[in-house]
Design an enzyme around this catalytic site. Structure first.
Site, short mmCIF file in Angstrom:
data_model
loop_
_atom_site.label_atom_id
_atom_site.label_comp_id
_atom_site.label_asym_id
_atom_site.label_seq_id
_atom_site.Cartn_x
_atom_site.Cartn_y
_atom_site.Cartn_z
N GLY C 145 0.83 -1.19 0.00
CA GLY C 145 0.00 0.00 0.00
C GLY C 145 0.87 1.25 0.00
O GLY C 145 2.04 1.22 0.40
N CYS C 146 0.29 2.36 -0.44
CA CYS C 146 1.08 3.59 -0.55
C CYS C 146 1.49 4.10 0.83
O CYS C 146 2.67 4.41 1.06
CB CYS C 146 0.29 4.63 -1.32
SG CYS C 146 -1.42 4.85 -0.78
#
Lengths: 333, 333, 333, 333
Positions: C145-146
């Protein structure tokens, strides 16, 4: 005396919400939110604590509303307006439903049959600078489109004064903030598509073209109109190009100054100066400036408004003030 | 074979920094930063790890530079270019110093005497689509202005094809991102003044006007040009209006397609479609689209570029590729 | 040798489109667009001229794809990944489907049963700085995930070095651009709702929290994580607060420098300096800076990435480089 | 009765201009612009038609001003305030000159000797929610800083109620729009540097820290405060993290509701909901929301204000209302 109660349908949209905001500060009027079945938008941006009633002619009449603002799409307005009028209510419609004079013109530009053609002749066009007396006595006012408001205020005095070379015609290059497209979920208006971007749309065929023609006196072949979407929320700036035999910008400025001398919401700039959007955003003003190259006769007029102010809710309140006999600037300065 | 070393003066400015970025990815060239005494800007936005040398002709010659990019104001370029040329270096100048053909025209529009008038006749105008062969053999290239790049690519094919009603003339309504004004501290370009705003400037008298006239073939009285500052960092969109007797947009599109058939950086859209800024930002492309109302002959062309790409650093690298005998698209696709 | 062909499902989304853009410039790989039935988004922002094939395992295998990128929601990825793997294809999944180690944890945070729990143990977590060798040999990589990418790169070295007062815990205040929410039409992400705004969401309960815990070594009660939506399109900045007994910022910087000495995409700033978003946007870098008040032991670490770069497509290409035996930085510098 | 005349020094700055705007709509007061020699900023954004007088104590006294607003830097305020007070005028100062209680603390954080130390003890801190009675009778009011206004309103009730684990302390992650830095030409605040960016500054050492400590009751070692610059013009959002033994968010909300029950400008959100900037921009409100993870005791409070409203000009008018005996909300709702 109590305040006049003003119904607002579509109060979750940007124009409707702006009307609520303006009316909340009006000394003689107060907003009443009218809940319409088709208005299912998320309401999180609307912390207003105002009365809410159902959007029916019965409720509107029963609640003693003086005027109903319709911040609805034209197909909804064509249904609601006649019903409200029948109950004795005055209506100011924000959509394009009642702005054009014939069902034929409506059909051509809106690609739909008009559902209440009998009202087209009756409706007053809600641009006080040109239609003040009709508005004051109207039952139904068609609030002008945002682009035509600026365009007509900029163009018509020039045509009336006969200073435009009509063989060359007029170019109106218009730019608008995104709120002009309404409050709704579309990919085209999503943040990442708009930020850092500028896009032209409806080139030469925008629905607002016939409204400009009808009220300015231009012929269709004389006008080139392009709309462009700016990466900002509010404001319209229109850059108008034409040729003239007037010798200097001062002469053009004088035409505007004379025409709008008594107008509280039109401000004319000194020759050579033009407005930007910051000058008008969150106001009901239309600011106009002129630049001329006297040697060649090429002229540029820049007109700026807030599309939610003079281009929608502000103008509607200005119209309402006329219809209810208030001072025209009440709640707007 | 080693890479060609390309000197960059003004590498802290937006155009200069973009040139550094492009050259850093070029297979046959590499950037060398040239430190100029007048370039005192804060360098925090420039994390490049490239060699730095003093900005002198001696240093440039001694370091074996092939070409020097001048990302400097015209008064600095007029001083640096002759000195660099004298040392046998090739120069691509980003300023307006060498774009106009006579010192008289320069004086009129830049309000200053030209300090190196002898170079005006020699300098090649760096628009490959029209001046490719001259650029390839030039010692000095005047990299075109950002507005004129889009304007000339949009306008000249139409004039050459004879499809513009020149009695009516051409309106070019141009909009640019703020980086076009350079990297400097001014109130006008500060965030709060620009955000949510649109402002017109230099109406009918922008310095880029003579550059458009000179390279498009338009006469001054035929062109109305207005520049407007958009609330975004990069990108230029120009909306061009004219009258034509061509019967349909397809005929106009065909003119562009024929003219630019072999051009790697000009993309023509299908009739009725126009580019937005997102299509070109961070590229070296100029995208062009046409809309026509055949019944009235009113036509609109929209041209879009990145002012730092095809409007500045990208075009400079395209010119450099020509001057050094590389493939024209090297480092740019 | 021909280029490896890389399939991209969801190429119309922001992460998918960025992967296409990066791969288009990769020397050893090229993108193949895979058309998925559920991917009905308007494609206007994608002018890529790359081959398009149906999104089926058969087509992917028949076209000789080396790796398939899944830029799809977790429920679609859970269906596609097993099918692709069965056909012998390698998969890099951009969603959260395969990032957590057990179906129980997935159920808790994603509120849904996992459809392919057998793959959870097999999937490599695609953060090369911590899982390089597993990625290199994996069939299935869960692209991080970012938010967790920046958080784990910032937090884990501190925990491993034992310099965080874990009784006090860690606060991670994270801010992201709007593209992190994907390319879709929602009112919440429409331009007028986002511009000029900052809003916190999923406070203390973001889906990325378990991913941070799992890979950093923090316990749930030790971490307070808040996500906030910035009015910009790309970029994540995380401000991390903790207490330490380290005497000066230099000691903390040294921990990072040692840990990331050989890492091509993690840049450590001198003590007291921190990155902003401009330093990392449109790159695959994670930049990290430290500020410490030695007298009181309060420390702040700022980590910045591009959510579409190191936070999504860039990292996926970095993983792909490892899986296909290319240099890890190929196509990314 | 005539309106009170309120002098405004620094009316070209953002806070000063906002004060002019608010006072122009005030029923009992009107703005008088005071021209100060050091205030040489371009005035184009100020179309106000209000009287202008020189900025001297003589002129201020001669014109019968009731109160003078000083929208000036601290070094100018330290000079003007004593002179104005000597002439019998009341002063509300927007700078940090009179907010701290001792010249020693001033010297430490502002790196300058205080020029009017005798006034430090006398000045009332202009946060009505905590200092109402002192403000009402003060000659000199130090209008609070923008960050401390939100921070103190969020933090102090929690400390007073004893629900914060002070061993763990408080993290305040603050974000502000660019107008908080004033109206001036700096590269750091130029459009291209700010747009699409987020940058942290003055980490752990912002001048507003001592103001938060002094008015909230926190000790320096208990507070970690970071300021961050948002790409928007107006608005402050502060995310406050702490540990608590309170069992649920409702208990924390109740603390705020009780404390601010009679406050017209503090709005408390239901448990689990938090404000965004749109809720407060162009208002004098401070909105506060709470989220708690009861299982672990980690709590987050989000407070939002308009830095030019409750964070500057709005609060100054609220103070003025108290000083002149008007209703506290006059001109502000």
């Amino acid at each position: 005396m109590g305040k006049h109660r003003i119904g607002i349908v579509g109060f979750r949209g940007y124009s409707g919400a702006e009307a609520v905001r303006i009316l909340a500060g009006h000394p003689h009027a107060e907003p009443v939110l009218m809940e319409h079945r088709a208005d299912t938008q998320d309401a999180r941006a609307l912390p207003y604590r105002h009365p809410v009633i159902p959007c029916t002619p019965e409720a509107a009449a029963g609640e003693g509303l003086s005027v109903v603002f319709l911040g609805t799409p034209p197909e909804v307005s064509m249904e609601l307006a006649p019903a409200m009028l029948e109950r004795g209510l005055k209506v100011i419609d924000f959509s394009g439903a009642f702005r054009l004079r014939t069902p034929e013109v409506y059909l051509r530009w809106y690609k739909a049959q008009h559902a209440a053609p009998a009202l087209l002749a009756e409706a007053a066009y809600g641009l006080p600078e040109f239609c003040r007396s009709r508005i004051a006595t109207a039952r139904l006012v068609a609030n002008p489109g945002c682009y035509p408001t600026a365009a007509n205020l900029a163009i018509r005095p020039l045509l009336d004064a006969g200073v435009v070379d009509r063989a060359v015609g007029i170019v109106c290059d218009a730019k608008s903030g995104v709120s002009g497209a309404g409050r709704k979920a579309t990919l085209k208006n999503s943040f990442c598509e708009v930020v850092g971007n500028l896009s032209a749309y409806a080139i030469l065929e925008h629905r607002h073209v016939p409204e400009i023609l009808q009220n300015s006196g231009l012929e269709e072949h004389e006008l080139s109109f392009t709309a462009q979407l700016l990466p900002l929320d509010r404001g319209i700036l229109e850059t108008v190009y034409f040729r003239t035999t007037e010798p200097d910008a001062g002469a053009l400025v004088a035409i505007y100054e004379k025409r709008y001398a008594a107008e509280p919401f039109v401000r004319i700039y000194p020759a050579g100066q033009v407005p930007d959007l910051h000058a008008v955003v969150r106001t009901n003003f239309c600011d106009i400036g002129v630049k001329l190259d006297g040697a060649t006769g090429r002229a540029v007029v820049v007109a700026a408004i807030d599309n939610l102010g003079k281009g929608a809710a502000g103008q509607a309140v200005q119209d309402m003030n006329l219809m209810l006999g208030f001072s025209e600037t009440e709640g707007l300065l």
